[in-house]
Design a protein around this motif. Structure first.
Motif, PDB file in Angstrom:
ATOM      1  N   TYR A 250       0.894  -1.300   0.029  1.00  0.00           N
ATOM      2  CA  TYR A 250      -0.113   0.028   0.170  1.00  0.00           C
ATOM      3  C   TYR A 250       0.727   1.054  -0.112  1.00  0.00           C
ATOM      4  O   TYR A 250       0.303   2.358   0.116  1.00  0.00           O
ATOM      5  CB  TYR A 250      -1.195  -0.045   1.082  1.00  0.00           C
ATOM      6  CG  TYR A 250      -2.041  -1.025   1.025  1.00  0.00           C
ATOM      7  CD1 TYR A 250      -3.151  -1.002  -0.086  1.00  0.00           C
ATOM      8  CD2 TYR A 250      -1.841  -2.200   2.144  1.00  0.00           C
ATOM      9  CE1 TYR A 250      -4.009  -1.816   0.179  1.00  0.00           C
ATOM     10  CE2 TYR A 250      -3.000  -3.147   1.750  1.00  0.00           C
ATOM     11  CZ  TYR A 250      -3.939  -3.131   1.053  1.00  0.00           C
ATOM     12  OH  TYR A 250      -4.905  -3.982   0.993  1.00  0.00           O
ATOM     13  N   TRP A 251       2.001   1.063   0.184  1.00  0.00           N
ATOM     14  CA  TRP A 251       3.051   2.225  -0.167  1.00  0.00           C
ATOM     15  C   TRP A 251       4.032   2.276  -1.201  1.00  0.00           C
ATOM     16  O   TRP A 251       3.772   2.864  -2.313  1.00  0.00           O
ATOM     17  CB  TRP A 251       3.553   2.644   1.212  1.00  0.00           C
ATOM     18  CG  TRP A 251       4.161   4.111   1.288  1.00  0.00           C
ATOM     19  CD1 TRP A 251       5.717   4.570   0.657  1.00  0.00           C
ATOM     20  CD2 TRP A 251       3.515   5.591   1.418  1.00  0.00           C
ATOM     21  NE1 TRP A 251       5.577   5.755   0.880  1.00  0.00           N
ATOM     22  CE2 TRP A 251       4.542   6.545   1.062  1.00  0.00           C
ATOM     23  CE3 TRP A 251       2.370   5.554   1.838  1.00  0.00           C
ATOM     24  CZ2 TRP A 251       3.933   7.827   1.443  1.00  0.00           C
ATOM     25  CZ3 TRP A 251       1.655   7.146   1.933  1.00  0.00           C
ATOM     26  CH2 TRP A 251       2.923   8.223   1.825  1.00  0.00           C
ATOM     27  N   GLN A 252       4.924   1.373  -0.874  1.00  0.00           N
ATOM     28  CA  GLN A 252       5.991   1.149  -1.875  1.00  0.00           C
ATOM     29  C   GLN A 252       5.681   1.060  -3.404  1.00  0.00           C
ATOM     30  O   GLN A 252       6.218   1.687  -4.061  1.00  0.00           O
ATOM     31  CB  GLN A 252       6.951  -0.137  -1.513  1.00  0.00           C
ATOM     32  CG  GLN A 252       8.474   0.321  -1.303  1.00  0.00           C
ATOM     33  CD  GLN A 252       9.155  -0.909  -0.777  1.00  0.00           C
ATOM     34  OE1 GLN A 252       8.760  -1.850  -0.699  1.00  0.00           O
ATOM     35  NE2 GLN A 252      10.453  -0.434  -0.367  1.00  0.00           N
ATOM     36  N   THR A 253       4.581   0.130  -3.585  1.00  0.00           N
ATOM     37  CA  THR A 253       4.218  -0.077  -5.049  1.00  0.00           C
ATOM     38  C   THR A 253       2.796   0.327  -5.494  1.00  0.00           C
ATOM     39  O   THR A 253       2.323   0.099  -6.420  1.00  0.00           O
ATOM     40  CB  THR A 253       4.164  -1.693  -5.176  1.00  0.00           C
ATOM     41  OG1 THR A 253       3.120  -2.195  -4.152  1.00  0.00           O
ATOM     42  CG2 THR A 253       5.645  -2.201  -5.054  1.00  0.00           C
ATOM     43  N   CYS A 254       2.166   1.040  -4.495  1.00  0.00           N
ATOM     44  CA  CYS A 254       0.932   1.519  -4.519  1.00  0.00           C
ATOM     45  C   CYS A 254       0.909   2.634  -5.596  1.00  0.00           C
ATOM     46  O   CYS A 254       1.800   3.542  -5.809  1.00  0.00           O
ATOM     47  CB  CYS A 254       0.405   2.107  -3.170  1.00  0.00           C
ATOM     48  SG  CYS A 254      -1.486   2.220  -3.292  1.00  0.00           S
TER      49      CYS A 254
END
Ligand code: ZN
Length: 508
Positions: A250-254
């Motif tokens: 939900y952050w790095q690849t979001c």
């Protein structure tokens, strides 16, 4: 695989009870999260509380309890929005949690060596704002917000060299890599950057922090500046400390990482937070949406004026969906808006009681009376008319994309009025009396109501679900919105069931 979407509210201090402005931000963020889920995305919606503030220490001292006991009791003021306002957050982080301490310290440790420096510092500090002021920013020597004289603070602090990121931040904002919505806020912050960015203090002494807060790694005498640890909540909740699965997903690849905030804390989200992330080599937020403030009966909300509107009291009196509908539909999402009882009651009666509530009851009553509670049209294509809903959905999409809830609800209200107009014009009861087949007409009306129910799902989820249920639709069975918004998905031979009145008339 589903697209992922991350969205957060800001995390409020817990030293005072929430006011209606907090409710606005929670409801706006919730409506967006629900809309994105409806589009079929895998959404992570985060909220929480900022508990490491010096304000909490002072408020606890005043109340004669330990700071820990104070925050343990007070965070519920905001957590309880979950039920009161039907807020569908996936997680709620308190910055006194261990996972937050671990993540905040990890973030600090990742700052580039050349970006932080320990310096002797003297400045004017407003505890109310938890921020330093320059002499020329004060009004008559007082904080412009709190009207209090800031304290003179002189100590050794860690500094973050924001100036290192001046050019990069400018480019990121200009090119919408960090998209700031609305546009006028973007321009304000670009102008701010152009005036030159100054380094800011990111720690305070243990003594000044009263030992409360997140210790600076490898420097025990210092506690992190409350904003530095607070901002990191957006990733510490995802188990950033351990590079957890949630953080990766939900952050790095979001694709979308969206923060919803009030206009007073733009600097922290538009400049400090991205700069800290750049220094630590972590992906940036993709968008910051900035809402305005809510006034009460035309006056700025303040404790001293005694005009704090308690969202829990308003919900108690009018119901969750009534409050959501007003906050989203009667208050500008980007400018300041007003909460007034008179306007609230007018809006409620006009659009919920006489609008969608009455329409739902009219359509269901006719289906019961003239069609034995069955949507029975044999060929739904050959009925008298076919409503055009593609423009309606285009409008919903465009308005929500720009966080323009007011316009979005305006479109829904217009559609309700359109259906009401068709009923008045076609007079189905007269046609039925004359022995005409009105099943096609009733099909169109019921199908129109289905579209209204769908469009209302992110706005007033409980009432929207009741509308759909009456039409024989279970929300858990819905496909994503791209499929559901096609005309004619209401299956013929569906059994409908009229429910209770959606919105009670107010007793005057
Ligand atoms: Zn202040």
């Amino acid at each position: 695989m589903k697209k992922t979407f991350y969205i957060s509210t800001a995390i409020p201090y817990v030293n005072a009870k929430p006011h209606i402005g907090h409710a606005l931000e929670y409801v706006q963020t919730d409506a967006l999260a629900r809309y994105q889920r409806l589009l079929g995305k895998d959404v992570f919606f985060l909220s929480g509380t900022d508990e490491n503030s010096l304000k909490n220490v002072q408020a606890a001292e005043k109340a004669g309890v330990s700071t820990k006991n104070f925050v343990d009791e007070h965070y519920t003021f905001f957590y309880n929005f979950k039920d009161a306002l039907d807020i569908s957050f996936d997680d709620f982080i308190r910055t006194t949690e261990q996972r937050h301490f671990d993540g905040a310290q990890k973030l600090w440790s990742l700052f580039k060596k050349e970006d932080v420096e320990k310096r002797a510092y003297k400045g004017l500090y407003c505890v109310g704002c938890e921020a330093f002021y320059k002499e020329d920013e004060l009004v008559d020597g007082k904080c412009p917000d709190h009207k209090t004289v800031p304290e003179v603070v002189e100590e050794e602090n860690w500094f973050f060299k924001l100036s290192h990121y001046q050019d990069e931040l400018k480019k990121l904002i200009e090119k919408d890599i960090i998209k700031i919505t609305p546009e006028f806020r973007k321009n304000e912050w670009l102008a701010f950057v152009d005036r030159g960015l100054e380094d800011f203090s990111i720690s305070r002494s243990q003594e000044r922090a009263h030992g409360w807060g997140v210790p600076v790694p490898k420097d025990e005498g210092q506690i992190m500046y409350v904003w530095v640890d607070a901002l990191s909540n957006y990733i510490t909740a995802l188990n950033f400390a351990d590079d957890g699965e949630l953080y990766k997903k939900y952050w790095q690849t979001c694709e979308d990482r969206v923060h919803v905030i009030g206009k007073g804390i733009g600097k922290f989200h538009v400049l400090y937070w991205p700069a800290m992330l750049l220094s630590a080599g972590i992906p940036l937020p993709t968008e910051v949406f900035i809402h305005g403030y809510v006034t009460a009966e035309g006056e700025k909300i303040s404790k001293s004026l005694g005009n704090v509107v308690d969202p829990y009291e308003v919900v108690e009196k009018y119901g969750t969906d009534a409050v959501r509908y007003y906050l989203l539909g009667a208050i500008s999402s980007t400018q300041d808006g007003d909460f007034s009882v008179e306007r609230f009651e007018e809006f409620y009666t006009a659009h919920l009681v006489n609008g969608v509530g009455n329409l739902t009851s009219r359509i269901l009553t006719m289906l019961e009376k003239y069609n034995e509670s069955i949507i029975s049209v044999v060929n739904k294509e050959t009925s008298d008319f076919r409503l055009q809903t593609s423009d309606f959905w285009k409008k919903i999409e465009e308005t929500l994309q720009y966080y323009n809830f007011e316009e979005s609800i305006h479109s829904i209200n217009n559609f309700v009025a359109q259906l009401d107009g068709i009923i008045s014009e076609q007079k189905p009861w007269e046609k039925a009396k004359n022995g005409e087949d009105i099943s096609g007409l009733l099909y169109q009306l019921a199908e129109g109501l289905r579209h209204i129910g769908l469009a209302l799902l992110p706005i007033i989820p409980q009432s929207a679900e009741k509308i759909l249920n009456q039409l024989g639709i279970q929300v858990s069975d819905l496909e994503n919105l791209e499929i559901e918004r096609e005309w004619g998905r209401l299956e013929p031979e569906t059994k409908v069931k009229k429910g209770e009145l959606l919105f009670q008339r107010l007793n005057k």
